[in-house]
Scaffold this active site. Structure first.
Site, short mmCIF file in Angstrom:
data_model
loop_
_atom_site.label_atom_id
_atom_site.label_comp_id
_atom_site.label_asym_id
_atom_site.label_seq_id
_atom_site.Cartn_x
_atom_site.Cartn_y
_atom_site.Cartn_z
N ASP A 35 10.01 5.97 4.18
CA ASP A 35 11.39 5.57 3.87
C ASP A 35 12.44 6.40 4.62
OD1 ASP A 35 10.41 3.73 2.07
OD2 ASP A 35 10.93 4.89 0.28
N VAL B 5 17.12 11.62 -9.31
CA VAL B 5 15.88 12.25 -8.82
C VAL B 5 14.64 11.51 -9.30
CG1 VAL B 5 14.52 14.40 -8.89
CG2 VAL B 5 16.98 14.51 -8.55
N SER C 34 13.70 11.31 0.53
CA SER C 34 13.74 10.84 1.92
C SER C 34 15.13 11.03 2.50
CB SER C 34 13.37 9.36 2.00
OG SER C 34 12.05 9.16 1.52
N ALA C 35 16.15 10.76 1.70
CA ALA C 35 17.54 10.92 2.14
C ALA C 35 17.79 12.37 2.56
CB ALA C 35 18.49 10.52 1.02
N LYS D 285 19.00 4.24 -1.55
CA LYS D 285 18.66 2.85 -1.17
C LYS D 285 18.09 2.11 -2.36
CE LYS D 285 13.94 3.30 -1.22
NZ LYS D 285 13.07 2.66 -2.22
N GLY E 24 15.71 9.43 -2.78
CA GLY E 24 16.52 10.65 -2.75
C GLY E 24 15.88 11.75 -1.91
O1 C5P Z 1 5.19 7.51 3.45
P1 C5P Z 1 5.30 8.21 2.14
O2 C5P Z 1 4.94 9.67 2.21
O3 C5P Z 1 6.62 7.99 1.47
O4 C5P Z 1 4.23 7.52 1.20
C1 C5P Z 1 3.86 8.06 -0.04
C2 C5P Z 1 2.62 7.36 -0.54
O5 C5P Z 1 2.94 6.00 -0.88
C3 C5P Z 1 1.48 7.26 0.45
O6 C5P Z 1 0.68 8.38 0.39
C4 C5P Z 1 0.76 6.01 0.00
O7 C5P Z 1 -0.07 6.28 -1.11
C5 C5P Z 1 1.88 5.12 -0.52
N1 C5P Z 1 2.38 4.16 0.50
C6 C5P Z 1 1.58 3.07 0.84
N2 C5P Z 1 2.04 2.16 1.77
C7 C5P Z 1 3.26 2.31 2.33
C8 C5P Z 1 4.10 3.39 1.98
C9 C5P Z 1 3.62 4.30 1.05
O8 C5P Z 1 0.47 2.92 0.36
N3 C5P Z 1 3.69 1.40 3.21
#
Ligand code: C5P
Length: 299
Positions: A137, A96, A104-105, A10, A102
């Site tokens: 994501d 990567v 998340s995919a 994406k 990637g």
């Molecule tokens: O949801 P994900 O595990 O991909 O998020 C990784 C990190 O990115 C989170 O721990 C946070 O620090 C940050 N994040 C955020 N706000 C979001 C998505 C991600 O602060 N909406």
């Protein structure tokens, strides 16, 4: 018996970021567009859970329980009282380095593949809920196409796309930590009034019309300044792509991958070549959007 799922990368055509929430996440208006660079994830019954990965960047992919594909298999198995005894193979073509979802995919693809292998009968809503637990994501990787993500990006509304867009992606050397980029965003915006994130009507209209010039003018990423602050050399990559004729250049998601919107396939080839020879990136890939979400491949 094996099940193979193909899943796209994406790019975020708009990433509007709000102030940090009490849980540390940020509310977003995140317009995702799936692009035609794909990983293929194959699950096969095995004695226990294990992951293998092939492809040019395979050495950078974690093969332990931190891999979202493993976490997806475990999450689905737990909910249905099944042992997660599968061999997950990731044929990796999505860069990567980061910013193209990637990992998340692979989580979304492994979830869909295990669901088909185990015939759990889980509905779309259950799969999307598991995706949301895995990461902000991941739900979008399942649905593909184009969508507006609100909340922390996991609450999706489909977005209409009326044409094909051409892209070049410059893959940087080394990654950038997503939490670090959000942290830098907080540092840069400290003491300022961060507005509520809102989807741009102009951008949504450009997508709906399939209008590349209008989309180029409307692209935006609130994390770009933070990514550039942590990795100033990305400015050279952005400049190299723009000089080569890209209509717009931006950091993809939290980076360090940079994205270049171009007029057509020929321009994509030229910009990719110029980026490669500029020495400002490790690799350059061309792709079109939108692309379908995670899909079981029928033999
Ligand atoms: O949801 P994900 O595990 O991909 O998020 C990784 C990190 O990115 C989170 O721990 C946070 O620090 C940050 N994040 C955020 N706000 C979001 C998505 C991600 O602060 N909406």
């Amino acid at each position: 018996m094996s099940v193979t799922v193909r899943v796209p990368a994406k790019v975020n055509v708009q990433l509007a970021v709000g102030a940090p929430r009490p849980d540390g996440f940020h509310d977003l208006a995140n317009v995702f567009l799936a692009v035609g660079l794909y990983d293929e994830v194959t699950v096969t019954p095995a004695d226990g859970l294990r992951i293998t990965c092939s492809g040019p960047d395979a050495a950078q992919v974690p093969l332990d329980a931190t891999n979202l594909a493993a976490r997806a298999a475990i999450a689905l198995a737990e909910r249905h009282g099944i042992a997660p005894d599968v061999h997950i193979h990731i044929a990796k073509d999505i860069p990567v380095a980061g910013g193209m979802a990637g990992g998340s995919a692979d989580g979304a693809a492994a979830l869909l593949a295990c669901d088909a292998l185990w015939s759990t009968g889980a509905g779309r809503d259950e799969l999307l809920a598991i995706c949301a637990q895995l990461g902000s994501d991941v739900p979008f990787s399942l649905v593909g196409g184009a969508a507006l993500g609100t909340g922390r990006g996991e609450r999706l509304t489909p977005v209409d796309v009326g044409g094909t867009f051409h892209w070049v992606f410059a893959v940087a050397d080394g990654g950038l930590s997503t939490p670090a980029v959000y942290g830098e965003f907080d540092r840069l915006t400290a003491g300022t009034d961060v507005p509520e994130p809102e989807a741009s009507p102009v951008l949504l209209a450009a997508l709906r019309a399939g209008d590349t010039t209008a989309l180029a003018e409307a692209l935006s990423n609130d994390l770009q300044q933070a990514a550039l602050s942590l990795r100033p050399s990305l400015a050279d990559t952005l400049a190299a792509g723009t000089a080569a004729g890209a209509l717009a250049a931006l950091v993809s998601g939290s980076g360090p991958t940079t994205a270049f919107l171009v007029a057509d396939e020929e321009s994509a080839r030229k910009v990719a070549e110029a980026l490669l020879t500029s020495g400002t990136c490790r690799n350059a890939r061309t792709a079109v959007s939108p692309a379908p979400g995670a899909t079981v491949q029928r033999p």
